[in-house]
Scaffold this active site. Structure first.
Site, short mmCIF file in Angstrom:
data_model
loop_
_atom_site.label_atom_id
_atom_site.label_comp_id
_atom_site.label_asym_id
_atom_site.label_seq_id
_atom_site.Cartn_x
_atom_site.Cartn_y
_atom_site.Cartn_z
N TRP A 1 13.64 -6.63 3.78
CA TRP A 1 14.72 -5.65 3.76
C TRP A 1 15.01 -5.10 5.17
CZ3 TRP A 1 13.12 -1.04 5.80
CH2 TRP A 1 11.74 -0.81 5.82
N ASN B 1 7.02 9.96 -2.74
CA ASN B 1 6.30 9.62 -1.52
C ASN B 1 6.65 10.63 -0.42
OD1 ASN B 1 4.80 7.78 0.37
ND2 ASN B 1 6.84 7.68 1.30
N GLU B 2 5.62 11.28 0.13
CA GLU B 2 5.79 12.20 1.26
C GLU B 2 6.96 13.15 1.05
OE1 GLU B 2 5.96 9.71 4.75
OE2 GLU B 2 3.82 9.23 4.62
N HIS C 1 11.06 7.11 -3.50
CA HIS C 1 11.56 7.94 -2.42
C HIS C 1 12.00 9.29 -3.00
CE1 HIS C 1 11.48 4.73 0.54
NE2 HIS C 1 12.03 3.93 -0.36
N GLU D 1 -1.76 5.66 1.78
CA GLU D 1 -1.43 5.00 3.04
C GLU D 1 -2.43 5.46 4.09
OE1 GLU D 1 2.55 5.59 4.50
OE2 GLU D 1 3.48 5.33 2.52
N HIS E 1 -2.02 10.91 3.08
CA HIS E 1 -1.83 9.81 4.02
C HIS E 1 -2.53 10.18 5.33
CE1 HIS E 1 2.07 8.41 1.79
NE2 HIS E 1 0.96 8.28 1.07
#
Length: 606
Positions: free
Chosen positions: A341, A163-164, A126, A289, A245
């Site tokens: 989670w 990520n992103e 992240h 993704e 993505h």
């Protein structure tokens, strides 16, 4: 067998219906196709899930999922995360080593590790745990490299530092006007980490930036300039791949749209074109993704209909990515395991509903059952082999074919939102090899429910009627086949890209080192982004010869989008190609927008 919408016997009526149909695909069992140097279907590349072999969630289903269905592990948030505990202090290298020792032991304890651990795997973090402003990127890179060398008993091949990340640029500053500077700093971190990792872990490839919503044409391609182009300019020299993505729907921000079809082709072609312009090579893609997403899906009851929408998106996008094995390292449908989670997220999921993209969901009694997303892998179960020659006369009808000993697999997908009648034309007596056919069909019903049905013991297929978004796979049992011919596909690029369109002004694209062919097919792939009321049918010449531009492209009309952006495939007569330099000129009758990329695609039959 009328309910199959398949003509199983040849008669005067069936022959007439095939002739009358507008859509036709051709299939040749005897011709092996290469895209670049790739012919064999690599299942690790295309049939992974967004999950790790270190996860225990699917251990009890391992035989069925990973052996019988042939699913591979694809990606996890298991990177170094130097800012997980503190946003201001980078842990020491000694702390990194201690953490990695524990991580490695934990991974080795996973019941999936011994049999399913793989190097063909993506790890990421992240953004908040991987990046902070005003930090020493060299120290971050040292920590990351130390962690990566020791945390994984089997070192993953691919590392996305974040990520992103760019959708989180605002998290670090007060105003949107400040975010371009954050994007540059994130890109600098990527480069610093990549250089360090590549020097210390030669088998690992660092790439990025994992674009969340690549709406590159937004603000007249200003979005491209401030995102992917900026990243490529700052960090691209050190990247081994570029990560994107691709989602139908709306991922985080941007317009609601369908990227499957011409739009995603435009995005990936633009990245390839700029890569070629900067470095003279096309650096490969990782699609870490892909699928379907939209606002309001998370924290809602499980929906079979949403599963159906996702399944259609997976197949549409997969069929496109299967066209790029020579410039694609890995493509991962966004299908997760149990996402346990998420049940503990009391704020985002107060009612304890499943995460929308899980392959197994929790029931009221605490047990877990499979969702319909499993059908993606069931549809593609066992599909492998060497690529064979197939072709479609309609860009909305996607087709691929693969041959191995005793089997031929033919996959056909409908990009359109309308029913499509498709005639199947088998060349060079290919039908003579068929002993038996099992037909798999994946579609959604009128209420949106996903159905995967099988028809066995069919002797032939002359035509099919495809529902909107439907994918069929014909698994043919065949007698021994020897390839008598080859078809070799190559793409040619130019130094010119992203050209503004001016009324009646020719835009010139010069291609070098093209090899003229005597037998085969060729296309101009024109990427164009402009308002819907503007022409998408320019005058095009190839070496002075006028080329007819079709009115159709892959996927929908894009009218729901702010503007059109996508690739239009334009067939060209191979006699117009010459050895060496070839010149394409494109002239529009009106001003506005851009030609984003022009690529010449050549299929040479030998």
């Amino acid at each position: 067998m009328n309910k199959l919408f398949i003509t199983l016997t040849i008669s005067i009526v069936s022959l007439y219906s095939v002739v009358a149909q507008e859509n036709e695909v051709t299939i040749d069992f005897t011709t092996q196709k290469f895209i670049g140097n790739e012919s064999e279907l690599n299942r690790q590349k295309y049939f992974a899930m967004h999950d790790s072999y270190s996860n225990w969630d699917l251990a009890s289903d391992a035989d069925y999922l990973f052996k019988k269905l042939g699913i591979h592990h694809g990606r996890t948030f298991g990177g170094p995360a130097p800012f997980r505990k503190s946003k201001t202090e980078i842990p020491s290298l000694a702390e990194a080593k201690a953490m990695t020792d524990r991580a490695a032991e934990g991974i080795k304890k996973s019941p999936l590790f011994d049999e399913f651990a793989t190097t063909d795997f993506v790890i990421t973090d992240h953004p908040s745990e991987a990046f902070q402003l005003n930090q020493d990127y060299n120290k971050v890179a040292e920590y990351d490299a130390t962690y990566l060398k020791n945390a994984y008993p089997v070192i993953p091949k691919y590392y996305e530092v974040m990520n992103e990340p760019f959708v989180h640029a605002k998290d670090y500053v007060e105003t949107w006007d400040e975010t371009p500077a954050v994007i540059i700093e994130m890109s600098k971190l990527y480069k610093t980490v990549a250089d360090k990792v590549h020097s210390e872990i030669p088998d690992m490839m660092v790439g990025g930036y994992a674009s969340a919503y690549p709406e590159v044409e937004k603000d007249d391609f200003g979005y491209w300039d401030t995102r992917m182009k900026t990243f490529m300019d700052v960090a691209g020299e050190s990247m081994k791949f570029f990560a994107t993505h691709i989602y139908d729907g709306r991922n985080v921000e941007g317009d609601f749209s369908y990227r499957s079809g011409s739009n995603s082709e435009g995005i990936l072609d633009l990245i390839e074109a700029y890569s070629f312009k900067k470095w003279g090579v096309v650096k490969p893609h990782v699609i870490s993704e892909y699928g379907y997403t939209a606002q309001g899906l998370v924290g809602k009851p499980y929906s079979p209909e949403l599963n159906g929408t996702c399944l259609i998106a997976y197949n549409k996008i997969l069929m496109q990515l299967l066209d790029k094995p020579d410039r694609l390292l890995k493509a991962i449908p966004f299908i997760t395991s149990k996402a346990t989670w998420f049940y503990d997220n009391k704020e985002g999921n107060p009612n304890g509903y499943p995460y929308p993209w899980v392959i197994k969901k929790k029931e009221e009694d605490g047990s877990y059952t499979f969702t319909h997303l499993k059908k993606f892998y069931e549809l593609w179960k066992g599909v492998e082999g060497k690529r064979i020659e197939v072709a479609s006369n309609n860009p909305d009808i996607q087709i691929h074919g693969f041959s191995k000993e005793g089997k031929v697999f033919i996959a056909i997908n409908n990009l359109s939102d309308e029913n499509q009648d498709v005639a199947l034309n088998f060349l060079n007596n290919s039908t003579n090899y068929i002993k038996n056919i099992t037909l798999r069909r994946l579609y959604t019903t009128a209420t949106g429910f996903p159905r995967l049905i099988y028809f066995t013991n069919e002797s032939s297929i002359d035509s099919v009627k495809l529902k909107p978004g439907e994918t069929i796979i014909a698994e043919c049992d065949v007698t021994p086949i020897e390839f008598n011919n080859t078809l070799k596909e190559n793409n040619y690029y130019t130094d010119t890209y992203l050209q503004p369109i001016e009324k009646n002004k020719a835009i010139t694209f010069n291609f070098k080192n093209i090899e003229a062919i005597k037998n085969g097919r060729a296309y101009i792939k024109m990427g164009v982004g402009r308002s819907h009321d503007m022409s998408k049918k320019p005058t095009i010449t190839l070496n002075g010869k006028t080329i007819e531009v079709p009115n159709n492209w892959a996927g929908y009309d894009q009218l729901a989008r702010e503007r059109f952006f996508g690739v239009i495939g334009i067939p060209i007569e191979i006699k117009h190609l010459v050895d060496g330099e070839n010149k394409v000129e494109i002239t529009f009758p009106d001003s506005g927008g851009h030609v984003s990329s022009v690529i010449i695609n050549v299929e040479s039959r030998g």
